[in-house]
Design an enzyme around this catalytic site. Structure first.
Site, short mmCIF file in Angstrom:
data_model
loop_
_atom_site.label_atom_id
_atom_site.label_comp_id
_atom_site.label_asym_id
_atom_site.label_seq_id
_atom_site.Cartn_x
_atom_site.Cartn_y
_atom_site.Cartn_z
N ASP B 177 0.86 -1.19 0.00
CA ASP B 177 0.00 0.00 0.00
C ASP B 177 0.90 1.23 0.00
OD1 ASP B 177 -3.07 0.86 0.98
OD2 ASP B 177 -1.49 2.25 1.57
N ASN B 185 -3.08 12.94 -3.84
CA ASN B 185 -4.32 13.33 -4.53
C ASN B 185 -4.84 14.66 -4.02
OD1 ASN B 185 -4.68 11.30 -6.38
ND2 ASN B 185 -5.85 9.98 -5.01
N HIS B 190 -5.67 14.64 -8.76
CA HIS B 190 -5.83 13.23 -9.15
C HIS B 190 -5.01 12.84 -10.37
CE1 HIS B 190 -8.89 11.88 -6.30
NE2 HIS B 190 -9.23 13.17 -6.26
N ASP B 194 -2.70 9.70 -10.51
CA ASP B 194 -2.73 8.66 -11.55
C ASP B 194 -1.33 8.39 -12.10
OD1 ASP B 194 -5.42 8.47 -11.23
OD2 ASP B 194 -5.97 9.49 -13.09
N GLU B 220 -4.86 2.32 -3.95
CA GLU B 220 -3.39 2.39 -3.99
C GLU B 220 -2.78 1.12 -3.42
OE1 GLU B 220 -5.38 4.26 -2.08
OE2 GLU B 220 -4.45 4.81 -0.18
#
Lengths: 124, 322
Positions: B177, B185, B190, B194, B220
């Site tokens: 993670d 973010n 975002h 990405d 994630e």
């Protein structure tokens, strides 16, 4: 005119059709004639042997091969004679085979000089 | 385009060969049906075939039937060449699996036209296969990262666990993670988030062997499956994979970002036969422990050795992971 008569009016060798098929490629035509001169007598001899012993299966197969060879080369009448022999052999008409074989032999005798003459001409 | 000519008669074969070479085909010739079938079965073999009806070993319709019996192979467009002309024979030829037939002696122009039909059919088949493969890919892969999606990686993991149990090997399951990903973010947007996820996917893929699996498990979270992994080396391998994220900054449109990953590791050989859900639950617990230990570290899920049952883990829904 009866059907037999119609067959006789066909050309022994349809050179125009053959030239069209090979796109006027003289080298290819020579190749094909050489293959024919080698394969035809051998296949014909095998067919004669099959007819003598009434081997219908082989007679049918070999006359089919000759029919393909002759028709590809434009030997219309000989191809028709081979086709007739194939039909007779497939139908088990043993008694008629010899006559059909003779007819094929006759048509081949008409065709071969024409092929030889053409080959001699293109060699010049 | 490759094309196969199968004809036992040399004159016809030569005529077809030359005609088709002139039309731009790469021609392969054989003289019987058995050889024709072998050529058509070769990988990368011809997908167009002209088959004489009467041939030794295997006739033209026999070749068609044999080719059609194969499954999961690309389509072969087959034209029967025949001097047979009856309706019954035509039906027989087409019923054997031939796509078309041509009567001998052939007309060169007609032959070429019929083969162009075959090429159109093959092109159509290529497009259908491509569309099917695209759909299959979309159904099994994450759209953003192109990694396996959760469903696909779990299917593969299930299969791999069965296999490793059968072969008495160990499968290593790593659940990673990205630490503080929410901040990326929230502060950078975002699109940068990405970019980060795509780069992490690339790094994870680059860190494993070709036969291991990497999937996007959640937002994630990433699931890495190391097949047939020696338990003695699994922790160091998991650590290498985890460090592939932090060893250099990730370049984004808003500058380089230094990110870390926390991870849980589980070795299937230590757990015996357990359900997939149970194993994922345990590796998730290990990941939670890594987060609790300050992040940027690895924790290994070990079966409890105490006689009394271990305390029930906190339900996943009430855990907070940042």
């Amino acid at each position: 005119m009866n059907k037999e008569g119609q067959v006789r009016t066909e050309q022994v060798w349809n050179l125009a059709e053959l030239l069209d098929r090979v796109d006027n490629d003289q080298d290819l035509l020579r190749d094909l004639l050489n293959i024919f001169k080698e394969d035809f007598p051998r296949t014909m001899r095998s067919l004669e042997s099959a007819v003598v012993v009434a081997d219908l299966k082989n007679a049918s197969r070999l006359s089919h091969t000759l029919k393909g060879m002759l028709s590809s080369l434009g030997g219309t009448r000989a191809a028709a004679a081979a086709a007739k022999l194939e039909v007779l052999a497939s139908a088990g008409e043993t008694a008629s085979l010899k006559g059909a074989l003779d007819a094929l032999g006759h048509e081949a005798e008409c065709l071969l000089p024409e092929l030889n003459a053409y080959m001699a001409e293109v060699r010049r | 385009m490759k094309i196969l000519i199968a004809d036992d008669e040399a004159l016809s074969r030569r005529l077809l060969e030359k005609t088709l070479e002139r039309a731009g085909y790469e021609v392969i010739t054989v003289e019987n049906g058995k050889l024709a079938f072998e050529e058509l079965c070769k990988p990368g073999g011809p997908r167009l075939a002209l088959l004489d009806w009467v041939m030794p070993e295997l006739d033209g319709p026999g070749v068609c039937r044999a080719v059609r019996v194969r499954s999961e192979q690309t389509y072969v467009y087959m034209v029967l060449l025949t001097s047979k002309g009856t309706k019954e024979e035509t039906v027989l030829g087409l019923e054997s699996g031939a796509d078309d037939y041509l009567t001998k002696p052939f007309n060169a122009e007609e032959l070429r036209a019929r083969l162009r039909v075959g090429e159109r059919i093959l092109l159509l088949e290529d497009r259908l296969v491509e569309a099917r493969e695209n759909m299959r890919f979309r159904a099994t892969h994450d759209q953003l990262t192109s990694l396996l999606n959760r469903g696909a990686v779990m299917d593969l993991l299930t299969r791999e666990l069965h296999r490793s149990h059968r072969e008495q090997k160990s499968t290593a399951i790593i659940l990673g993670d990205v630490d503080h990903f929410k901040r990326v973010n929230d502060t950078l947007g975002h699109l940068v988030g990405d970019e980060v996820l795509m780069e992490i996917a690339n790094r994870l893929l680059g860190a494993v062997r070709s036969y291991d699996f990497v999937g996007r498990y959640g937002g994630e979270e990433f699931l890495v499956v190391l097949n047939s992994c020696d338990p003695a080396f699994a922790p160091s391998r998991a650590e290498e994979i985890r460090l592939a994220i932090s060893h250099r900054p990730i370049q984004t449109a808003k500058g380089p970002l230094g990110l870390t990953m926390s991870a849980g590791l589980l070795l299937s050989s230590e757990w015996g036969i357990k359900s997939l859900e149970e194993l994922l639950h345990q590796v998730d617990n290990a990941l939670y422990q890594a987060k609790s230990a300050g992040r940027d570290c690895l924790r290994i899920a070990r079966p409890a050795v105490r006689a009394e049952p271990a305390p029930a883990p906190m339900p996943q829904s009430v855990r907070l992971r940042h």
